[in-house]
Write an enzyme that holds these catalytic residues in place. Structure first.
Site, short mmCIF file in Angstrom:
data_model
loop_
_atom_site.label_atom_id
_atom_site.label_comp_id
_atom_site.label_asym_id
_atom_site.label_seq_id
_atom_site.Cartn_x
_atom_site.Cartn_y
_atom_site.Cartn_z
N THR A 1 0.76 -1.25 0.00
CA THR A 1 0.00 0.00 0.00
C THR A 1 0.80 1.31 0.00
O THR A 1 1.82 1.42 0.66
CB THR A 1 -0.94 0.02 1.24
OG1 THR A 1 -1.65 -1.20 1.28
CG2 THR A 1 -1.92 1.14 1.21
N ARG B 1 -11.17 -10.52 -2.60
CA ARG B 1 -10.90 -10.01 -1.24
C ARG B 1 -10.66 -8.50 -1.29
O ARG B 1 -9.92 -8.00 -2.12
CB ARG B 1 -9.68 -10.73 -0.67
CG ARG B 1 -9.23 -10.22 0.73
CD ARG B 1 -8.16 -9.16 0.62
NE ARG B 1 -7.59 -8.80 1.91
CZ ARG B 1 -6.77 -7.78 2.11
NH1 ARG B 1 -6.41 -7.01 1.09
NH2 ARG B 1 -6.31 -7.51 3.30
N VAL B 2 -11.31 -7.78 -0.40
CA VAL B 2 -11.11 -6.34 -0.32
C VAL B 2 -10.57 -6.02 1.06
O VAL B 2 -11.12 -6.48 2.06
CB VAL B 2 -12.43 -5.57 -0.58
CG1 VAL B 2 -12.22 -4.08 -0.37
CG2 VAL B 2 -12.94 -5.85 -1.99
N GLY B 3 -9.50 -5.26 1.11
CA GLY B 3 -8.90 -4.90 2.40
C GLY B 3 -9.42 -3.55 2.88
O GLY B 3 -10.52 -3.11 2.52
N ASP B 4 -8.61 -2.89 3.69
CA ASP B 4 -9.01 -1.61 4.27
C ASP B 4 -8.91 -0.44 3.31
O ASP B 4 -9.62 0.56 3.46
CB ASP B 4 -8.10 -1.30 5.47
CG ASP B 4 -6.63 -1.22 5.03
OD1 ASP B 4 -6.09 -2.25 4.58
OD2 ASP B 4 -6.04 -0.12 5.10
N THR C 1 -1.80 1.81 6.41
CA THR C 1 -1.16 0.70 5.70
C THR C 1 -1.00 -0.44 6.70
O THR C 1 -0.89 -0.20 7.90
CB THR C 1 0.21 1.12 5.13
OG1 THR C 1 0.96 -0.06 4.81
CG2 THR C 1 1.02 1.95 6.10
N GLY C 2 -0.96 -1.66 6.19
CA GLY C 2 -0.80 -2.81 7.09
C GLY C 2 -1.83 -3.86 6.80
O GLY C 2 -2.44 -3.88 5.71
N HIS C 3 -2.06 -4.72 7.77
CA HIS C 3 -2.96 -5.86 7.56
C HIS C 3 -4.41 -5.39 7.48
O HIS C 3 -5.00 -4.94 8.47
CB HIS C 3 -2.80 -6.84 8.72
CG HIS C 3 -3.60 -8.08 8.55
ND1 HIS C 3 -4.71 -8.36 9.31
CD2 HIS C 3 -3.49 -9.10 7.66
CE1 HIS C 3 -5.23 -9.52 8.92
NE2 HIS C 3 -4.50 -9.99 7.93
N GLY C 4 -4.97 -5.48 6.27
CA GLY C 4 -6.27 -4.88 5.99
C GLY C 4 -7.39 -5.35 6.90
O GLY C 4 -8.21 -4.54 7.36
N1 GLY Z 1 -3.57 -2.62 3.64
C1 GLY Z 1 -3.85 -3.18 2.40
C2 GLY Z 1 -4.57 -4.42 2.42
O1 GLY Z 1 -4.61 -5.12 3.42
O2 GLY Z 1 -5.16 -4.75 1.42
#
Ligand code: GLY
Length: 314
Positions: free
Chosen positions: A174, A202-205, A225-228
């Site tokens: 990101t 899959r859609v993240g944050d 940024t990071g684990h969505g």
């Molecule tokens: N932060 C981006 C994602 O997890 O998709």
């Protein structure tokens, strides 16, 4: 050139993860260049919204980053892109998710904001809209680097142990920008290819308003940024601005929110934030995050947790 009445500031990040040495130089140079380009918009009297779009486009065009060119691949070896943009003046927002073959999703997100009655378009609908507004598609192969192909071909492991994931070199994450212009207006933009080997669809944050970013002239602008999945669970961008609204300094607000995400859902990541008065902060709980900021013609930048280098803008 105009005389800046209020302090204009632009901050960018190129993703929080364990950036390997082979990508570190390109990542730092990439965020520096994006910050310069975004700030030049503010310096010539442009608005925060234009500045964050320019900065994010620069990183989408740079293959060092997981956004636009350089994006990661999903389980089917495809590129699916997410992005958002938000204007703190009116809370106008635009986002696209799971869109394919678009080089600059942030600009498509802006078109959603400005040319539709909606906030987010996804998948096929986002691509149909791109066609309608004349945003050209590009072949998938032009978005995929040799580095990404090689990484994707390694044994597959979309780890759910979030901290491990974002402190491994498997993650790649990101880009984002926040800005305040000389009228005190704030804006944010975030763009990503997501997480390598994510499920199709899959859609993240990153395209979710309040999670991957938020901008409100009443409090500030944030890009995450990071684990969505973790960022979504704690609505990280809004959480940071909630703490600002409650009276915390912006740096504290970012720090306590990232700590909360770590403790509550074991989520790793990072964020950048700016307030309407020009205070800014960066922080991350991963090994590294490439970031850069410009204020008062000084470029600040870093990669490792203790970094805070500076140089005069030419
Ligand atoms: N932060 C981006 C994602 O997890 O998709």
């Amino acid at each position: 050139m105009i005389d800046l009445k209020m302090k204009a500031v632009l901050v960018v990040h190129g993703g929080a993860w364990a950036i390997p040495e082979e990508l570190s130089k390109a990542s730092v140079e990439g965020v520096q260049s994006a910050a310069r380009q975004g700030f030049s918009v503010l310096k010539s009297g442009g608005c925060a919204l234009d500045a964050v779009e320019v900065a994010v486009r620069a990183m989408e065009d740079n293959t060092a980053f997981d956004a636009g060119h350089g994006s990661v691949l999903n389980t089917d070896g495809e590129v699916e892109l997410d992005a958002l943009i938000m204007d703190g003046r009116t809370l106008a927002s635009g986002a696209v998710s799971s869109v394919k073959n678009i080089a600059n999703p942030v600009s498509l997100a802006r078109a959603v904001m400005e040319k539709t009655d909606h906030v987010m378009l996804t998948g096929r609908g986002a691509n149909l809209f791109a066609e309608r507004v004349g945003v050209h598609t590009v072949p998938t192969e032009t978005l995929v680097t040799e580095y990404e192909r090689k990484e994707w071909e390694k044994p597959k492991k979309y780890m759910t142990g979030v901290k491990e994931l974002f402190n491994s070199q498997w993650a790649h994450d990101t880009v984002g920008a926040v800005a305040v212009d000389c009228s005190g207006n704030v804006a944010c933009a975030t763009s990503t290819g997501g997480i390598r080997n994510k499920m199709v669809g899959r859609v993240g944050d990153s395209p979710v308003i309040g999670s991957g970013g938020y901008a409100d002239n009443h409090s500030g602008a944030v890009s995450c940024t990071g684990h969505g999945e973790s960022i979504l669970k704690v609505t990280l961008a809004r959480l940071i601005l909630f703490h600002v609204e409650q009276g915390k300094e912006v740096s504290q607000a970012v720090e306590v929110s990232l700590r909360y995400m770590d403790e509550r859902v074991q989520g790793g990541g990072g964020a950048i934030a700016v307030t309407p008065s020009g205070k800014w902060a960066i922080n991350f709980t991963t090994e590294r995050m490439a970031w850069a900021a410009v204020e008062n013609d000084v470029l600040w930048y870093g990669l490792d947790p203790s970094d805070k280098f500076q140089e005069e803008l030419q």
